[in-house]
Design a protein around this motif. Structure first.
Motif, PDB file in Angstrom:
ATOM      1  N   LEU A 220      11.788 -40.646   7.050  1.00 54.23           N
ATOM      2  CA  LEU A 220      11.156 -41.256   5.888  1.00 54.23           C
ATOM      3  C   LEU A 220       9.633 -41.196   5.976  1.00 54.23           C
ATOM      4  O   LEU A 220       8.951 -41.174   4.950  1.00 54.23           O
ATOM      5  CB  LEU A 220      11.611 -42.712   5.752  1.00 54.23           C
ATOM      6  CG  LEU A 220      11.071 -43.493   4.548  1.00 54.23           C
ATOM      7  CD1 LEU A 220      11.492 -42.838   3.241  1.00 54.23           C
ATOM      8  CD2 LEU A 220      11.550 -44.947   4.600  1.00 54.23           C
ATOM      9  N   SER A 221       9.102 -41.140   7.187  1.00 57.88           N
ATOM     10  CA  SER A 221       7.648 -41.097   7.356  1.00 57.88           C
ATOM     11  C   SER A 221       7.034 -39.873   6.684  1.00 57.88           C
ATOM     12  O   SER A 221       5.838 -39.866   6.372  1.00 57.88           O
ATOM     13  CB  SER A 221       7.282 -41.116   8.844  1.00 57.88           C
ATOM     14  OG  SER A 221       7.873 -40.018   9.518  1.00 57.88           O
ATOM     15  N   ARG A 222       7.847 -38.842   6.413  1.00 60.28           N
ATOM     16  CA  ARG A 222       7.342 -37.643   5.737  1.00 60.28           C
ATOM     17  C   ARG A 222       6.938 -37.939   4.286  1.00 60.28           C
ATOM     18  O   ARG A 222       6.236 -37.148   3.657  1.00 60.28           O
ATOM     19  CB  ARG A 222       8.408 -36.545   5.731  1.00 60.28           C
ATOM     20  CG  ARG A 222       8.873 -36.101   7.106  1.00 60.28           C
ATOM     21  CD  ARG A 222      10.021 -35.110   6.995  1.00 60.28           C
ATOM     22  NE  ARG A 222      10.693 -34.895   8.271  1.00 60.28           N
ATOM     23  CZ  ARG A 222      11.819 -34.208   8.417  1.00 60.28           C
ATOM     24  NH1 ARG A 222      12.387 -33.654   7.346  1.00 60.28           N
ATOM     25  NH2 ARG A 222      12.370 -34.061   9.613  1.00 60.28           N
ATOM     26  N   PHE A 223       7.384 -39.054   3.756  1.00 61.03           N
ATOM     27  CA  PHE A 223       7.108 -39.429   2.367  1.00 61.03           C
ATOM     28  C   PHE A 223       5.725 -40.046   2.207  1.00 61.03           C
ATOM     29  O   PHE A 223       5.228 -40.193   1.091  1.00 61.03           O
ATOM     30  CB  PHE A 223       8.188 -40.415   1.914  1.00 61.03           C
ATOM     31  CG  PHE A 223       8.391 -40.505   0.424  1.00 61.03           C
ATOM     32  CD1 PHE A 223       8.173 -39.423  -0.414  1.00 61.03           C
ATOM     33  CD2 PHE A 223       8.837 -41.689  -0.154  1.00 61.03           C
ATOM     34  CE1 PHE A 223       8.382 -39.509  -1.787  1.00 61.03           C
ATOM     35  CE2 PHE A 223       9.056 -41.792  -1.519  1.00 61.03           C
ATOM     36  CZ  PHE A 223       8.821 -40.700  -2.335  1.00 61.03           C
ATOM     37  N   GLU A 224       5.098 -40.408   3.322  1.00 61.02           N
ATOM     38  CA  GLU A 224       3.823 -41.137   3.284  1.00 61.02           C
ATOM     39  C   GLU A 224       2.737 -40.360   2.546  1.00 61.02           C
ATOM     40  O   GLU A 224       2.064 -40.891   1.659  1.00 61.02           O
ATOM     41  CB  GLU A 224       3.364 -41.444   4.710  1.00 61.02           C
ATOM     42  CG  GLU A 224       2.140 -42.342   4.801  1.00 61.02           C
ATOM     43  CD  GLU A 224       2.488 -43.816   4.775  1.00 61.02           C
ATOM     44  OE1 GLU A 224       1.694 -44.578   4.188  1.00 61.02           O
ATOM     45  OE2 GLU A 224       3.536 -44.204   5.318  1.00 61.02           O
ATOM     46  N   ASP A 225       2.550 -39.098   2.910  1.00 64.14           N
ATOM     47  CA  ASP A 225       1.477 -38.309   2.298  1.00 64.14           C
ATOM     48  C   ASP A 225       1.698 -38.112   0.802  1.00 64.14           C
ATOM     49  O   ASP A 225       0.750 -38.174   0.006  1.00 64.14           O
ATOM     50  CB  ASP A 225       1.358 -36.956   2.987  1.00 64.14           C
ATOM     51  CG  ASP A 225       0.756 -37.056   4.383  1.00 64.14           C
ATOM     52  OD1 ASP A 225       0.194 -38.122   4.699  1.00 64.14           O
ATOM     53  OD2 ASP A 225       0.871 -36.088   5.156  1.00 64.14           O
ATOM     54  N   GLU A 226       2.955 -37.877   0.420  1.00 64.77           N
ATOM     55  CA  GLU A 226       3.254 -37.669  -1.000  1.00 64.77           C
ATOM     56  C   GLU A 226       2.943 -38.923  -1.808  1.00 64.77           C
ATOM     57  O   GLU A 226       2.362 -38.848  -2.904  1.00 64.77           O
ATOM     58  CB  GLU A 226       4.721 -37.290  -1.174  1.00 64.77           C
ATOM     59  CG  GLU A 226       5.138 -36.992  -2.599  1.00 64.77           C
ATOM     60  CD  GLU A 226       4.523 -35.722  -3.151  1.00 64.77           C
ATOM     61  OE1 GLU A 226       4.580 -35.523  -4.375  1.00 64.77           O
ATOM     62  OE2 GLU A 226       3.970 -34.922  -2.371  1.00 64.77           O
ATOM     63  N   LEU A 227       3.290 -40.073  -1.280  1.00 66.03           N
ATOM     64  CA  LEU A 227       3.005 -41.331  -1.976  1.00 66.03           C
ATOM     65  C   LEU A 227       1.494 -41.565  -2.081  1.00 66.03           C
ATOM     66  O   LEU A 227       1.005 -42.054  -3.105  1.00 66.03           O
ATOM     67  CB  LEU A 227       3.677 -42.496  -1.251  1.00 66.03           C
ATOM     68  CG  LEU A 227       5.197 -42.568  -1.411  1.00 66.03           C
ATOM     69  CD1 LEU A 227       5.803 -43.487  -0.362  1.00 66.03           C
ATOM     70  CD2 LEU A 227       5.561 -43.043  -2.808  1.00 66.03           C
ATOM     71  N   SER A 228       0.768 -41.210  -1.031  1.00 61.05           N
ATOM     72  CA  SER A 228      -0.693 -41.357  -1.073  1.00 61.05           C
ATOM     73  C   SER A 228      -1.307 -40.473  -2.150  1.00 61.05           C
ATOM     74  O   SER A 228      -2.213 -40.892  -2.878  1.00 61.05           O
ATOM     75  CB  SER A 228      -1.298 -40.992   0.293  1.00 61.05           C
ATOM     76  OG  SER A 228      -0.902 -41.903   1.283  1.00 61.05           O
ATOM     77  N   GLN A 229      -0.797 -39.260  -2.270  1.00 60.09           N
ATOM     78  CA  GLN A 229      -1.341 -38.318  -3.242  1.00 60.09           C
ATOM     79  C   GLN A 229      -1.021 -38.707  -4.683  1.00 60.09           C
ATOM     80  O   GLN A 229      -1.832 -38.509  -5.594  1.00 60.09           O
ATOM     81  CB  GLN A 229      -0.796 -36.917  -2.956  1.00 60.09           C
ATOM     82  CG  GLN A 229      -1.296 -36.304  -1.658  1.00 60.09           C
ATOM     83  CD  GLN A 229      -0.559 -35.035  -1.283  1.00 60.09           C
ATOM     84  OE1 GLN A 229       0.137 -34.442  -2.115  1.00 60.09           O
ATOM     85  NE2 GLN A 229      -0.689 -34.605  -0.031  1.00 60.09           N
ATOM     86  N   GLN A 230       0.184 -39.254  -4.894  1.00 63.00           N
ATOM     87  CA  GLN A 230       0.628 -39.539  -6.263  1.00 63.00           C
ATOM     88  C   GLN A 230       0.083 -40.848  -6.822  1.00 63.00           C
ATOM     89  O   GLN A 230       0.023 -41.014  -8.039  1.00 63.00           O
ATOM     90  CB  GLN A 230       2.155 -39.537  -6.326  1.00 63.00           C
ATOM     91  CG  GLN A 230       2.807 -38.204  -6.008  1.00 63.00           C
ATOM     92  CD  GLN A 230       2.339 -37.101  -6.941  1.00 63.00           C
ATOM     93  OE1 GLN A 230       2.019 -37.321  -8.109  1.00 63.00           O
ATOM     94  NE2 GLN A 230       2.290 -35.877  -6.417  1.00 63.00           N
ATOM     95  N   TRP A 231      -0.322 -41.777  -5.975  1.00 63.23           N
ATOM     96  CA  TRP A 231      -0.822 -43.074  -6.444  1.00 63.23           C
ATOM     97  C   TRP A 231      -1.972 -42.918  -7.443  1.00 63.23           C
ATOM     98  O   TRP A 231      -1.922 -43.484  -8.547  1.00 63.23           O
ATOM     99  CB  TRP A 231      -1.225 -43.928  -5.245  1.00 63.23           C
ATOM    100  CG  TRP A 231      -1.751 -45.293  -5.557  1.00 63.23           C
ATOM    101  CD1 TRP A 231      -3.042 -45.728  -5.456  1.00 63.23           C
ATOM    102  CD2 TRP A 231      -0.996 -46.434  -6.007  1.00 63.23           C
ATOM    103  NE1 TRP A 231      -3.150 -47.052  -5.800  1.00 63.23           N
ATOM    104  CE2 TRP A 231      -1.908 -47.520  -6.144  1.00 63.23           C
ATOM    105  CE3 TRP A 231       0.344 -46.641  -6.306  1.00 63.23           C
ATOM    106  CZ2 TRP A 231      -1.507 -48.794  -6.564  1.00 63.23           C
ATOM    107  CZ3 TRP A 231       0.744 -47.905  -6.723  1.00 63.23           C
ATOM    108  CH2 TRP A 231      -0.172 -48.965  -6.855  1.00 63.23           C
ATOM    109  N   PRO A 232      -3.013 -42.160  -7.144  1.00 67.06           N
ATOM    110  CA  PRO A 232      -4.081 -42.008  -8.147  1.00 67.06           C
ATOM    111  C   PRO A 232      -3.646 -41.216  -9.378  1.00 67.06           C
ATOM    112  O   PRO A 232      -4.187 -41.422 -10.474  1.00 67.06           O
ATOM    113  CB  PRO A 232      -5.194 -41.267  -7.376  1.00 67.06           C
ATOM    114  CG  PRO A 232      -4.514 -40.627  -6.221  1.00 67.06           C
ATOM    115  CD  PRO A 232      -3.378 -41.521  -5.862  1.00 67.06           C
TER     116      PRO A 232
END
Length: 332
Positions: free
Chosen positions: A105-117
Motif C-alpha cells: 500500500l505504501s506505493r500509493f503514497e506518491d500518487e496521492l501526493s501528486q493528485q491532491w493539488p
C-alpha cells in the motif's frame, strides 16, 4: 443511514492503536453490531492480529494481492481503471469483516501526493484517487450491511493518512501520558484541521456529478488514554504530570478551543482509560483472541480470570462511550 466510519489516529507510534482497534472490533461484535475493521496501515499489523501466518500466505503470495487493500486500488494506481468493483473483505466472524492490509500500500503514497493539488483544478482522476479508500469502504459497508467501521492508520502525517482521514466521519486519538504524546497532539491537531479545510475547498471542484465523495468531517470525539507498559517502573508523579496536561493540550490543539475553566481541563474529552494487561496480552496474541475472550484452556487461570473480566469491563466502557458520541444504537 450509512455506518459511521471512525479513524484511530496518532502520528506518535507505540501507543497501542492497533490493539485498541482490534479489541473494539470484537467488543462491538459481542454487542451485536456488524463491524468493518479496515487495516489501512501499510505495516498491516491489524491484519496480523486477526490472521495467523498460514492464512496470511493466502493473501500475500508473490505478485498477487487481489484480496488486499492494495488489490482494491491497484487498477486505479496503474491507470487501467477505477477501484475494484467488488472490493474484498475477509469474514473473520459472522459480525466482523476485515479489509486486509498490505505492505504494498505504501506505493500509493506518491500518487496521492501528486493528485491532491490536481483536485483544485477539477481533475476527475484526482478525485477518484483521493476518494478511493472511502469508496472501497462504502461498497463493503453497503454490501455487507455493516453497522460500524473502524480504521487503523499508520503513525505519520503523510498523503495516505490524509486520504484515509477525509474518508472518516469521526476521529479517535489513542495516546499514552508522556512528552511524546503531548508533542504528537500539537502536530496532529493543526494538520487535521488543515486537511479538513483543504478537502472542503476541493469538494467544490468535483467535475463529475454522479461521483459520490466523502464529506471529510473527521470530527474529533475524544481520546483514549492507554496505560504505558512501563508505568510500574517509572515515577508515579511523572506519569500523573503528563496525564494531567493532556486534557488541556487535546482541547487546544485538536479541538482548537482555549481552556479557561477547570471543567474543560478535566476529562470531558477522554473516552476512557485502557489498562495495560501485561501478562494477558501475549496470551491473547498467541490465541488470536481479544483479552476478554481468553479461557482457562488458553492459559487464563487463577488470577488471570480476574484480569479477563476487568478487560471486558474496560473495553465495554470505551465502546459504549464511543457509540454514544457517534449516535450509534447498540442492541440491548
Amino acid at each position: 443511514m450509512s455506518a459511521p466510519i471512525i479513524a484511530f489516529f496518532n502520528n506518535k507510534g507505540g501507543v497501542g492503536k492497533t490493539s485498541l482497534v482490534y479489541h473494539l472490533s470484537w467488543m462491538y461484535a459481542d454487542l451485536g453490531l456488524k463491524v468493518l475493521a479496515s487495516d489501512l496501515d501499510p505495516q498491516a499489523n491489524l491484519t496480523a492480529s486477526f490472521l495467523d501466518e498460514e492464512k496470511l500466505e493466502d493473501f500475500w503470495p508473490d505478485g498477487d494481492h487481489s484480496k488486499t487493500i492494495y488489490g482494491s486500488i491497484e487498477p486505479l494506481l496503474r491507470g487501467v481503471g477505477d477501484i475494484a468493483e467488488n472490493p474484498y473483505a475477509e469474514e473473520i466472524d459472522e459480525r466482523i469483516h476485515l479489509i486486509i492490509g498490505d505492505l504494498a500500500l505504501s506505493r500509493f503514497e506518491d500518487e496521492l501526493s501528486q493528485q491532491w493539488p490536481h483536485c483544485l483544478d477539477g481533475k476527475e482522476r484526482a478525485f477518484r484517487v483521493e476518494s478511493a479508500f472511502w469508496r472501497i469502504m462504502k461498497r463493503i459497508i453497503d454490501k455487507s450491511s455493516i453497522d460500524i467501521a473502524l480504521i487503523d492508520l499508520g503513525p505519520n502525517l503523510g498523503a495516505i493518512n490524509r486520504s484515509i482521514l477525509i474518508a472518516a466521519d469521526y476521529l479517535v486519538v489513542p495516546l499514552i501520558p508522556d512528552l511524546f504524546s503531548l508533542q504528537g497532539l500539537k502536530n496532529l491537531g493543526p494538520t487535521v484541521r488543515e486537511w479538513r479545510n483543504g478537502w472542503q475547498e476541493r469538494l467544490k471542484k468535483n467535475p463529475v456529478k454522479d461521483l459520490e465523495l466523502p464529506g471529510g468531517q473527521m470530527t474529533p470525539i475524544g481520546y483514549v488514554m492507554m496505560q504505558h507498559a512501563e508505568k510500574m517502573g517509572r515515577p508515579v508523579m511523572a506519569y500523573r504530570r503528563w496525564a494531567e496536561r493532556i486534557p488541556r493540550v487535546y482541547s487546544e490543539e485538536v479541538l482548537g478551543k482555549e481552556c479557561r475553566s477547570m471543567e474543560k481541563r478535566e476529562n470531558g474529552n477522554r473516552l476512557g482509560l485502557i489498562k495495560h494487561y501485561r501478562s494477558l496480552m501475549p496470551m491473547a496474541q498467541e490465541a488470536k483472541k481479544p483479552i476478554f475472550h481468553l479461557l482457562a484452556a488458553d492459559g487464563a487461570i487463577g488470577s488471570h480470570q480476574k484480569g479477563v473480566r476487568e478487560a471486558r469491563e474496560n473495553f465495554l466502557q470505551v465502546a459504549l462511550e464511543m457509540a454514544d458520541r457517534c449516535n450509534i444504537a447498540v442492541p440491548e
